[in-house]
Structure formats: C-alpha cells, structure tokens
Scaffold this motif. Structure first.
Motif, PDB file in Angstrom:
ATOM      1  N   ASP A  64       0.939  -1.309  -0.021  1.00  0.00           N
ATOM      2  CA  ASP A  64      -0.192  -0.140   0.002  1.00  0.00           C
ATOM      3  C   ASP A  64       0.835   1.354  -0.195  1.00  0.00           C
ATOM      4  O   ASP A  64       0.790   2.209  -0.931  1.00  0.00           O
ATOM      5  CB  ASP A  64      -0.821   0.181   1.313  1.00  0.00           C
ATOM      6  N   ASP A 117       1.668   4.310  -2.977  1.00  0.00           N
ATOM      7  CA  ASP A 117       1.454   5.511  -2.698  1.00  0.00           C
ATOM      8  C   ASP A 117       2.708   6.422  -3.000  1.00  0.00           C
ATOM      9  O   ASP A 117       2.629   7.585  -3.392  1.00  0.00           O
ATOM     10  CB  ASP A 117       0.797   5.821  -1.379  1.00  0.00           C
ATOM     11  N   ARG A 123      -1.828   7.209 -11.471  1.00  0.00           N
ATOM     12  CA  ARG A 123      -2.646   7.236 -10.669  1.00  0.00           C
ATOM     13  C   ARG A 123      -3.218   5.901  -9.942  1.00  0.00           C
ATOM     14  O   ARG A 123      -2.934   4.918 -10.624  1.00  0.00           O
ATOM     15  CB  ARG A 123      -3.963   8.002 -11.051  1.00  0.00           C
ATOM     16  N   ARG A 124      -3.657   5.849  -8.916  1.00  0.00           N
ATOM     17  CA  ARG A 124      -4.059   4.610  -8.220  1.00  0.00           C
ATOM     18  C   ARG A 124      -5.516   4.507  -8.272  1.00  0.00           C
ATOM     19  O   ARG A 124      -6.227   5.629  -7.984  1.00  0.00           O
ATOM     20  CB  ARG A 124      -3.644   4.982  -6.737  1.00  0.00           C
ATOM     21  N   LEU A 125      -6.255   3.564  -8.514  1.00  0.00           N
ATOM     22  CA  LEU A 125      -7.587   3.136  -8.404  1.00  0.00           C
ATOM     23  C   LEU A 125      -7.884   3.275  -7.066  1.00  0.00           C
ATOM     24  O   LEU A 125      -7.482   2.667  -6.133  1.00  0.00           O
ATOM     25  CB  LEU A 125      -8.015   1.994  -9.174  1.00  0.00           C
ATOM     26  N   ASP A 126      -9.054   3.805  -6.722  1.00  0.00           N
ATOM     27  CA  ASP A 126      -9.622   4.062  -5.478  1.00  0.00           C
ATOM     28  C   ASP A 126      -9.803   2.861  -4.793  1.00  0.00           C
ATOM     29  O   ASP A 126     -10.269   1.936  -5.284  1.00  0.00           O
ATOM     30  CB  ASP A 126     -11.084   4.732  -5.354  1.00  0.00           C
ATOM     31  N   GLY A 127      -9.005   2.669  -3.486  1.00  0.00           N
ATOM     32  CA  GLY A 127      -9.481   1.457  -2.772  1.00  0.00           C
ATOM     33  C   GLY A 127      -8.601   0.201  -3.239  1.00  0.00           C
ATOM     34  O   GLY A 127      -8.919  -0.911  -2.741  1.00  0.00           O
TER      35      GLY A 127
END
Lengths: 333, 333
Positions: free
Chosen positions: B13, B17, B28-32
């Motif tokens: 995680d 980030d 970018r990171r997909l939400d959750g």
C-alpha cells in the motif's frame, strides 16, 4: 564475500567494457584509459561537461553520459580518485573549443587531481572551470574531506550544467548556473548495512543487526549517529528535516527531490521513503516539482538511502526538466 | 531483518502511494485498490495493455506504465497474485473500447485470477485476450507453476505489445505480436543470496557462503543446481548458453538482451556480466541490437542476476526500439 566479478583488480576495467558493450551507440572508451566519453565528444561549439571520481557509485558517473548531460566520465579504482593524467586526457577529449566545466565531488583526492589536470589542460590551451559539489549536510569535514562531502546532489548539478551547455551557453554562464545549483542543494544519507569492496571482501564497517547509521557517506565514512533501527517514516523524517534545516526553505518554495538507493536497497523501500518525504514537504507547503526515486549514486551493495532536496527557480526548473538521453537517465522531449 | 519499511503488512500500500507521489503526472491509483493505471487510461480507440502479479519485483509492473507500454498494473501482496476482483477492476479501467490484452506471467495463481477476471470483464462486454509468458528455460514445472515460469522476458513482451497498441493495431494483432515475442524469448537466472520478505523477515532459502544457485526463480524457488561460487564470466557463460540452447539460434541471428539484477546486485557487477554475455553472442556471430542492463524484474533484496535473450525480426526490432515514457523505462524519440 560473494560477488559477480572475475578478479577484484579487474572490476573497473571490465565494468567499463560492459558499459560500452551495452551502450555502443552512446558511449566509447578512451584507449587505455578508465575514461568513457559520449560518442559525439568533443562537440564542436559546445562547452564540455565532465565529471569523475572513484568507482563503486554506479550509475555515477558514466551512466550520465549523453546529450544534455555529461561529455566525459573518469572512473578511478574502487572508492579511489582517478589520476590527474586520466582526468587530463578526459578534459582534452571533451573540449570542443568552448572550454570544459569539471564537476568535482568534494573529496581531497578528487579536488587535488582535478586541480592538477586543469593546470595541465590550461597549459595546452584548454579553458577549464571547476565547480565543487559539497551537498552532504551531515558533517563538516570528514574522513576524506575538508568541508562537506559531495554526494547525490551532484546528479542534479550534472543535469543542470549539461542542459545549460546544450543550449549553447558559454563556459562562464554554465559555471554560474552550476554554482547556483550547488548553493541550493542538500543531501543526507543513512545505512542499514555496510558496503563490501571487492578488494577487501568484507564489510567496510561493522553495524549491529539492530542498528542503523545516520549521516553515512557514500564510501561508508562515519555519519552523525548510530541508533536503533527506525521505521521508514522515521528515517524519512530525520533525513528530510536535516536537509530542510540546512537549506532554510520557506513555505511556497519549489523543490526537486531525490530518494536515492545506496545499491542494495529494493526499489519498493525507496518508494516507501519517498511517500513520507513528500508528506513532510507537503506539510511545510513546499511544492515538489520533480521527485526522482532510484539508484542514482550508490555505494556498491550498501543497503540504505539518501534524501536530496534542491530549491528551484524558473531557470533551474527548465534546465532540470529539459530532455536528456543517457544510459541511466532519459527525459523525453 | 533490517528494511526501510513501516509495517510489513503496509509495504505494498505505501509503496504504491510512494510511486504516485513520485510520478503524479504519469500514474494514478484506482480508489481502494492495489492497482495503478496511467493517468490517460482508458485511452479511447487504443487497445489497453495490462499486467500484474505479486509485489516484490519492482519496478515490475507499475514502473512500466505509460505511453507505449502498460495502461494498468495490479500489485498483489508480496509474492502473491492479485485478486480476481482487483484484476477485473483494472481491466475495466483500461478498456478504451478496443479491448484489453492481459500479459500474464505463468504462475498458477496469476493465471487462475486473470482467467476469472477476464470472464467477469467479458460479461460486462469488454473484449479480453490473455497471453501467458513462460520464458524461464531453467525448469519445466516448478513450485508455483505448471510449465515454465514467467520472468524477465515479460518486460520485452510489455514493450512490444505496448508499442503495437500505441500504433493503433486491433486487439488480435496486438495479441499476435505478443505471442511472437513470447515464442522467441528465453531467460535464466541465478542467486548469490536469498531474498528476505518483509512478512517472514528471514531468508526464504539457505545458501552457504561459498554456494550459488543456478536456475533460481524470482521468488526464490529452487533452480537447477547448487554449485560453488563461480566467476562472473562462468555465470554469464552458463546462463547465456542455457538460453541459447533453448532458443536454438543460428549465426546471423539478431537479438535483444537483458542482464537483469535481482535487486541487491550492484550495477557494476551487472555490467561485468553483460561484458561476457556480449562476448559469447559475438563468438557465435549473433548480433545484439539492444542490450539492457539494470534492475527490470527483481526479487526484493536478492543478490544475483538473470540473462534474457529474444530473437528479433524487423517487426520486433521496430516495436522494441520505439519511444516510450514510463517511470522505469524511457526511450527518447
């Protein structure tokens, strides 16, 4: 000691040949010398940018040879300055008629040998200016230096000086912007483990299983303190705060950063450190314009990292982000 | 165990980030989700290229997100396949209307979860084709696979499929060229030391101070033999000969190569290995068109390397050398 080498005494020679074998369109080796230059050197009408120092810090320096960055890179033996003769040969090979800027990391041997080489080049009619990078905020004076050590901030200086030279600026202007970068950059490192040099074959220094060293140098020189193992966030806080205190940045400042691996550190760990470095900067309302994460200036197989911060202005921002094409760093147009 | 981490359970995680914090203009990171995508995803009218697998192999896979390469990269827990749900979410986020190619490394968990995700996507009307990379010539079947393991040759497959998709080719043509690359690529690895996972905190396997393991997998899976420490040249000979025997190349063939570091190996050592790899190819009159040297697919902090060889034709040569702009690999125009 287990290493992927043949003979300890052949490491530098064979590494340089392996680099040329990997990047024959980009770099070549000067005959009989431990010096690589970009194939196009000397570039007529452009200021030559050269650097050099002991080996063991790969991709520093030869990884940064190419358009927009270095023209020449001299490789000394492991953790040992290149000789003045080799440096002189490099300077000569990189002078395209507009003079040569030498980017020197602040170690006594490097400074002395670059001085001698610059004198020799001067006698042959090559204009040479030297700049000395001393970005390590950890210690004043140290095992191999008077004054602060030159470490990973040097890569930003290479990039900025190289970009200015690529724009066709004269030697004096290239030196001026390199000095500006040097004035605005700070770095601090730490180690989880010692490096092991091929010749010695055992750790350069002892560090317990539950200890880390803060403020370490890139040759395993002593740092500022030994402490119990810290979390990545604690390490990031400590290193970032130390650099920021030195640079004395205000809210609103724009910076570029490097979270640099010492050679044996997994990239995943460097990203974890970067996460916290950027949080610390954000909390202080300092804006990061560029965040580099990876192995830029290593210490052989040492596990650990360093944090570099450079304050930007519009000129430095433009020069830092302009295109470059080298074995270790490529920035697309 | 000393690592630059906070909590072992938070490594993936926080690493993700930290990657986004380093490359906010690119990914970018997909939400959750433990999924990164390139900012532009989904790219309308372009086939999406996605990959994924267990973490611990950085910069694989998210380091290869960007124009000309991957659109999505799913990160499982350390050495553990991403879940089918996460893979399905990634596929959906990367479909620009022309379907999605999944590049899967041949491990049972990866194959099973990608299969499930592809079925889910299919039910939602997304056309999905999967290709399975199995380039490791060391062993047939292994700890986590039926058939050969997928290792560093996967990076060439990403590059080639990504380039073909960037040219606007339809899904069938992108899959066909990916399969061609898979048919022509082979890899073999070796280890000087074991990796240490954050959760376990001790070596995955034991290896004596005077031993190395040939044919090792990227999770520390057993290889083909344990032997006394060899020189870099002997290692290069052994790995290169094994791959060439598998590919059955004739004199005059053109190839691309990777000398890949396992994470803890200094770059200087990889260049020494590359020097000999290129000599071996030269002795056989095989011409190297591209020689990549560095950490492309790692095994955390393992010391060791792998050698990858891919036979080229004109199409693969063009696709491999076309421009790309990702965190871990940039090829200038």
């Amino acid at each position: 000691m287990k290493k992927l080498i043949n003979e300890p005494s052949a490491v530098v020679d064979e590494m340089l040949d392996g680099m040329v074998a990997a990047h024959p369109q980009q770099v070549r080796r000067l005959d009989g010398a431990e010096v690589l230059v970009r194939n196009a050197a000397p570039v007529e009408g452009k200021v030559g940018i050269v650097s050099g120092g002991g080996s063991g810090h790969e991709p520093t320096h030869a990884g940064y040879l190419g358009p927009g960055m270095l023209d020449g890179a001299a490789a000394g033996e492991m953790f040992t300055s290149p000789t003045a003769d080799q440096l002189g040969e490099m300077i000569g090979a990189c002078d395209g008629g507009e003079g040569v800027l030498c980017v020197v990391k602040n170690y006594e041997g490097d400074v002395m040998n670059f001085d001698t080489a610059a004198e020799m080049a001067d006698m042959e009619g090559v204009e040479v200016v030297q700049v000395v990078v001393n970005d390590d905020v950890a210690v004043e004076d140290s095992l191999y230096t008077s004054g602060r050590r030159g470490v990973c901030g040097t890569i930003f200086v290479h990039k900025i000086a190289g970009a200015k030279a690529a724009q066709g600026a004269p030697l004096s202007a290239v030196a001026t912007v390199a000095e500006k970068a040097i004035d605005r950059v700070g770095t601090m490192g730490m180690a989880l483990t010692s490096c092991v040099t091929p010749e010695k074959g055992e750790p350069t220094f002892e560090l317990g299983d539950d200890e880390i060293e803060l403020g370490i140098g890139i040759h395993g020189e002593p740092g500022t303190e030994r402490t119990d193992v810290m979390t990545a966030d604690e390490v990031a806080d400590h290193l970032t705060e130390a650099v920021l205190a030195d640079l004395d940045l205000d809210a609103g400042a724009e910076v570029a950063t490097i979270v640099n691996g010492m050679g044996g550190t997994p990239l995943s760990e460097l990203y974890i450190v970067n996460r916290r470095v950027q949080e610390v900067l954000g909390e202080r309302e300092i804006e990061t314009h560029e965040a580099w994460v990876g192995d830029y200036m290593t210490s052989l197989d040492m596990c650990g990292c360093s944090v570099t911060v450079m304050e930007l202005d519009e000129e430095l921002k433009e020069l830092l982000t302009s295109s470059v094409d080298t074995p270790a760093l490529t920035v697309a147009e």
